[in-house]
Design a protein around this motif. Structure first.
Motif, PDB file in Angstrom:
ATOM      1  N   LYS A 201       0.814  -1.211   0.000  1.00  0.00           N
ATOM      2  CA  LYS A 201       0.000   0.000   0.000  1.00  0.00           C
ATOM      3  C   LYS A 201       0.850   1.263   0.000  1.00  0.00           C
ATOM      4  O   LYS A 201       0.532   2.235  -0.695  1.00  0.00           O
ATOM      5  CB  LYS A 201      -0.913   0.003   1.226  1.00  0.00           C
ATOM      6  CG  LYS A 201      -1.835   1.219   1.319  1.00  0.00           C
ATOM      7  CD  LYS A 201      -2.717   1.147   2.551  1.00  0.00           C
ATOM      8  CE  LYS A 201      -3.648   2.364   2.640  1.00  0.00           C
ATOM      9  NZ  LYS A 201      -4.500   2.303   3.850  1.00  0.00           N
ATOM     10  N   ALA A 202       1.940   1.280   0.789  1.00  0.00           N
ATOM     11  CA  ALA A 202       2.733   2.509   0.904  1.00  0.00           C
ATOM     12  C   ALA A 202       4.157   2.195   1.321  1.00  0.00           C
ATOM     13  O   ALA A 202       4.440   1.143   1.912  1.00  0.00           O
ATOM     14  CB  ALA A 202       2.090   3.463   1.910  1.00  0.00           C
ATOM     15  N   GLU A 224       4.094  -0.682   4.102  1.00  0.00           N
ATOM     16  CA  GLU A 224       2.740  -0.945   4.588  1.00  0.00           C
ATOM     17  C   GLU A 224       2.034  -1.822   3.556  1.00  0.00           C
ATOM     18  O   GLU A 224       1.958  -1.462   2.383  1.00  0.00           O
ATOM     19  CB  GLU A 224       1.970   0.363   4.764  1.00  0.00           C
ATOM     20  CG  GLU A 224       2.602   1.328   5.752  1.00  0.00           C
ATOM     21  CD  GLU A 224       1.920   2.683   5.716  1.00  0.00           C
ATOM     22  OE1 GLU A 224       0.670   2.720   5.702  1.00  0.00           O
ATOM     23  OE2 GLU A 224       2.640   3.705   5.680  1.00  0.00           O
ATOM     24  N   TYR A 225       1.540  -2.958   3.995  1.00  0.00           N
ATOM     25  CA  TYR A 225       0.855  -3.894   3.101  1.00  0.00           C
ATOM     26  C   TYR A 225      -0.649  -3.700   3.193  1.00  0.00           C
ATOM     27  O   TYR A 225      -1.178  -3.252   4.218  1.00  0.00           O
ATOM     28  CB  TYR A 225       1.242  -5.332   3.445  1.00  0.00           C
ATOM     29  CG  TYR A 225       2.720  -5.583   3.306  1.00  0.00           C
ATOM     30  CD1 TYR A 225       3.284  -5.855   2.066  1.00  0.00           C
ATOM     31  CD2 TYR A 225       3.563  -5.501   4.411  1.00  0.00           C
ATOM     32  CE1 TYR A 225       4.650  -6.049   1.926  1.00  0.00           C
ATOM     33  CE2 TYR A 225       4.932  -5.696   4.291  1.00  0.00           C
ATOM     34  CZ  TYR A 225       5.468  -5.966   3.049  1.00  0.00           C
ATOM     35  OH  TYR A 225       6.819  -6.149   2.917  1.00  0.00           O
ATOM     36  N   GLY A 309       6.719  -5.696  -9.305  1.00  0.00           N
ATOM     37  CA  GLY A 309       6.601  -5.341  -7.885  1.00  0.00           C
ATOM     38  C   GLY A 309       7.918  -4.845  -7.317  1.00  0.00           C
ATOM     39  O   GLY A 309       7.944  -3.952  -6.460  1.00  0.00           O
ATOM     40  N   LEU A 310       9.018  -5.407  -7.803  1.00  0.00           N
ATOM     41  CA  LEU A 310      10.346  -4.961  -7.383  1.00  0.00           C
ATOM     42  C   LEU A 310      10.595  -3.521  -7.811  1.00  0.00           C
ATOM     43  O   LEU A 310      11.034  -2.679  -7.013  1.00  0.00           O
ATOM     44  CB  LEU A 310      11.398  -5.892  -7.989  1.00  0.00           C
ATOM     45  CG  LEU A 310      12.867  -5.510  -7.851  1.00  0.00           C
ATOM     46  CD1 LEU A 310      13.254  -5.318  -6.390  1.00  0.00           C
ATOM     47  CD2 LEU A 310      13.752  -6.559  -8.513  1.00  0.00           C
ATOM     48  N   THR A 311      10.297  -3.203  -9.057  1.00  0.00           N
ATOM     49  CA  THR A 311      10.468  -1.831  -9.544  1.00  0.00           C
ATOM     50  C   THR A 311       9.524  -0.877  -8.821  1.00  0.00           C
ATOM     51  O   THR A 311       9.902   0.261  -8.504  1.00  0.00           O
ATOM     52  CB  THR A 311      10.244  -1.773 -11.061  1.00  0.00           C
ATOM     53  OG1 THR A 311      11.359  -2.402 -11.717  1.00  0.00           O
ATOM     54  CG2 THR A 311      10.134  -0.339 -11.559  1.00  0.00           C
ATOM     55  N   LEU A 312       8.305  -1.316  -8.550  1.00  0.00           N
ATOM     56  CA  LEU A 312       7.330  -0.462  -7.861  1.00  0.00           C
ATOM     57  C   LEU A 312       7.866   0.016  -6.517  1.00  0.00           C
ATOM     58  O   LEU A 312       7.783   1.214  -6.195  1.00  0.00           O
ATOM     59  CB  LEU A 312       6.024  -1.235  -7.665  1.00  0.00           C
ATOM     60  CG  LEU A 312       4.928  -0.536  -6.844  1.00  0.00           C
ATOM     61  CD1 LEU A 312       4.468   0.743  -7.521  1.00  0.00           C
ATOM     62  CD2 LEU A 312       3.748  -1.490  -6.630  1.00  0.00           C
ATOM     63  N   ILE A 313       8.441  -0.893  -5.722  1.00  0.00           N
ATOM     64  CA  ILE A 313       8.969  -0.506  -4.410  1.00  0.00           C
ATOM     65  C   ILE A 313      10.148   0.442  -4.570  1.00  0.00           C
ATOM     66  O   ILE A 313      10.281   1.433  -3.836  1.00  0.00           O
ATOM     67  CB  ILE A 313       9.386  -1.737  -3.594  1.00  0.00           C
ATOM     68  CG1 ILE A 313       8.203  -2.678  -3.385  1.00  0.00           C
ATOM     69  CG2 ILE A 313       9.961  -1.306  -2.244  1.00  0.00           C
ATOM     70  CD1 ILE A 313       7.027  -2.073  -2.689  1.00  0.00           C
ATOM     71  N   ASN A 314      11.025   0.150  -5.529  1.00  0.00           N
ATOM     72  CA  ASN A 314      12.169   1.035  -5.753  1.00  0.00           C
ATOM     73  C   ASN A 314      11.730   2.434  -6.160  1.00  0.00           C
ATOM     74  O   ASN A 314      12.267   3.431  -5.652  1.00  0.00           O
ATOM     75  CB  ASN A 314      13.082   0.444  -6.827  1.00  0.00           C
ATOM     76  CG  ASN A 314      14.116  -0.486  -6.266  1.00  0.00           C
ATOM     77  OD1 ASN A 314      15.046  -0.048  -5.593  1.00  0.00           O
ATOM     78  ND2 ASN A 314      13.950  -1.767  -6.505  1.00  0.00           N
ATOM     79  N   GLU A 328       2.266   6.451  -1.315  1.00  0.00           N
ATOM     80  CA  GLU A 328       1.363   5.346  -1.617  1.00  0.00           C
ATOM     81  C   GLU A 328       1.669   4.814  -3.013  1.00  0.00           C
ATOM     82  O   GLU A 328       1.930   5.583  -3.947  1.00  0.00           O
ATOM     83  CB  GLU A 328      -0.093   5.801  -1.513  1.00  0.00           C
ATOM     84  CG  GLU A 328      -0.488   6.179  -0.094  1.00  0.00           C
ATOM     85  CD  GLU A 328      -1.984   6.060   0.145  1.00  0.00           C
ATOM     86  OE1 GLU A 328      -2.716   5.668  -0.795  1.00  0.00           O
ATOM     87  OE2 GLU A 328      -2.405   6.346   1.285  1.00  0.00           O
ATOM     88  N   THR A 329       1.619   3.490  -3.153  1.00  0.00           N
ATOM     89  CA  THR A 329       1.956   2.889  -4.445  1.00  0.00           C
ATOM     90  C   THR A 329       0.961   3.286  -5.526  1.00  0.00           C
ATOM     91  O   THR A 329       1.299   3.277  -6.721  1.00  0.00           O
ATOM     92  CB  THR A 329       2.009   1.358  -4.334  1.00  0.00           C
ATOM     93  OG1 THR A 329       0.783   0.881  -3.765  1.00  0.00           O
ATOM     94  CG2 THR A 329       3.166   0.923  -3.443  1.00  0.00           C
ATOM     95  N   ALA A 330      -0.253   3.660  -5.145  1.00  0.00           N
ATOM     96  CA  ALA A 330      -1.236   4.105  -6.136  1.00  0.00           C
ATOM     97  C   ALA A 330      -0.736   5.328  -6.900  1.00  0.00           C
ATOM     98  O   ALA A 330      -1.062   5.513  -8.081  1.00  0.00           O
ATOM     99  CB  ALA A 330      -2.565   4.424  -5.451  1.00  0.00           C
ATOM    100  N   GLU A 331       0.086   6.172  -6.245  1.00  0.00           N
ATOM    101  CA  GLU A 331       0.667   7.333  -6.923  1.00  0.00           C
ATOM    102  C   GLU A 331       1.566   6.887  -8.076  1.00  0.00           C
ATOM    103  O   GLU A 331       1.551   7.474  -9.161  1.00  0.00           O
ATOM    104  CB  GLU A 331       1.534   8.147  -5.957  1.00  0.00           C
ATOM    105  CG  GLU A 331       0.842   8.743  -4.762  1.00  0.00           C
ATOM    106  CD  GLU A 331       1.850   9.455  -3.869  1.00  0.00           C
ATOM    107  OE1 GLU A 331       2.804  10.061  -4.404  1.00  0.00           O
ATOM    108  OE2 GLU A 331       1.682   9.390  -2.642  1.00  0.00           O
ATOM    109  N   ILE A 332       2.365   5.863  -7.811  1.00  0.00           N
ATOM    110  CA  ILE A 332       3.330   5.391  -8.798  1.00  0.00           C
ATOM    111  C   ILE A 332       2.620   4.748  -9.980  1.00  0.00           C
ATOM    112  O   ILE A 332       3.009   4.940 -11.140  1.00  0.00           O
ATOM    113  CB  ILE A 332       4.301   4.381  -8.151  1.00  0.00           C
ATOM    114  CG1 ILE A 332       4.990   4.994  -6.920  1.00  0.00           C
ATOM    115  CG2 ILE A 332       5.323   3.896  -9.165  1.00  0.00           C
ATOM    116  CD1 ILE A 332       5.794   6.229  -7.204  1.00  0.00           C
TER     117      ILE A 332
END
Length: 346
Positions: A201-202, A224-225, A309-314, A328-332
């Motif tokens: 999530k973030a 945050e999951y 998912g790896l790139t998303l966190i980075n 928040e991952t929604a931004e990305i």
């Protein structure tokens, strides 16, 4: 037989992949290309294969079936898409690309051209990961509430005659690498915790450099999951003797892994810690899975969700550190990026 071209010796794992290719009875290394001509010529000589300076000639050669890409990360998108467009299967080092959007464009090219792409995420094949997943699936920890993973080494600790430590100097080039310890060594804790804890999530991250102009060498991220669990990812290039650690905590127990030592405590198994007598058999390494997908049509256990998912966190961690806030991952996922050209700073 799969005829392979090696594209660059930039990454520290390039020799490992060449060795794995030579050890695989289904692969034949036919040619080397490198953006650094001198390095490529030396490597080709060592491997007793030709060196080709013109990448286009390599990719348009009908005798070449596949490529192993170990270029600087900022060249991944350009070279991998070119490889796909020339109908070459692709094996490459993590991370696939700097942005989720770039990853999507790469996968679109791969799908359109019906080639197989494998990104090396080897710890998803290890027995300790498989055991961790088994423990979670069996509910022995109850509801997962916290996960922590640490992987660090001393690659940037200064040595006599080498102020950068034993890592190659270009591993501190932000334009080529996209970052430092977190994007490289931290990749392993990221994809492990992503797989075990689920959708993110973030992210709140601190990517600590040694000086203002350098890449991070000591980094921590709080994850945050969507499940409500919290994660801590720790990595760095400044830790001597640091063990690999993977810890999972839940409402019914805990699982602690430190290098090859594994301990499990679960209310469902009685009082006290236990050490598993056996572990699941390790899965085939990424290169073997790649070969099997090309020849046999087998579906790899390492997926595009793991890779993206790896790139998303980075990407979220870079933004979090730069802006000093929770991202928040929604931004990305909603960001649209310009197509980057070779040499453009990311």
């Amino acid at each position: 037989m799969i005829n392979v071209a090696l594209l660059s010796k930039w990454h520290v794992h390039a020799d490992d992949y060449a060795r794995q290719a030579n050890d695989n009875g289904q692969i034949m290394i036919k040619v080397v290309w490198d953006e650094n001509v001198e390095r490529g010529q030396e490597w080709a000589k060592k491997l007793a294969v030709p060196f080709e300076q013109d990448l286009k000639k390599v990719l348009t050669n009908p005798e070449i079936d596949a490529v192993i890409v170990d270029t600087p990360t900022n060249l991944h998108k350009e070279i991998i898409i070119l490889s796909a467009e020339n109908k070459k299967h692709i094996f490459t080092e993590k991370v696939l690309a700097f942005t989720v959007q770039d990853c999507k464009e790469i996968y679109e090219a791969v799908k359109k051209n019906n080639v197989k792409l494998m990104v090396s995420l080897p710890r998803l094949t290890e027995n300790y990961y498989l055991y961790s997943q088994q423990v979670l699936n069996e509910g022995l920890l109850g509801k997962l509430t916290s996960i922590r993973c640490r992987l660090a080494h001393n690659g940037a600790v200064p040595l006599e005659g080498n102020p950068n430590g034993w890592l190659p100097k270009h591993f501190f080039n932000k334009e080529e690498c996209g970052g430092g310890a977190f994007i490289d060594l931290g990749a392993h804790p990221i994809y492990l915790t992503n797989r075990l804890a689920g959708p993110v999530k973030a992210v709140t991250a601190r990517l600590q450099p040694q000086s203002e102009d350098e890449v991070d060498v000591n980094s921590v991220a709080i994850i945050e999951y969507e499940s409500g669990a919290l994660g801590t990812i720790e990595t760095g290039f400044l830790s001597s003797g640091s063990p690999f650690q993977l810890e999972l905590y839940g409402t019914e127990g805990a699982l602690l892994i430190e290098d090859d030592k594994i301990r499990l405590k679960s209310k469902q198994l009685g009082v006290g810690w236990i050490t598993p007598e056996t572990l699941p058999d390790a899965l085939p390494l990424p290169m073997e899975q790649w070969v099997n997908s090309i020849i046999e049509g087998n579906v790899p256990t390492i997926t595009d969700n793991d890779v993206q998912g790896l790139t998303l966190i980075n990407q979220a961690a870079v933004r979090s550190h730069a802006q000093g806030r929770r991202v928040e991952t929604a931004e990305i996922m909603t960001i649209k990026h310009k197509v980057k050209i070779r040499g453009e700073k990311c």
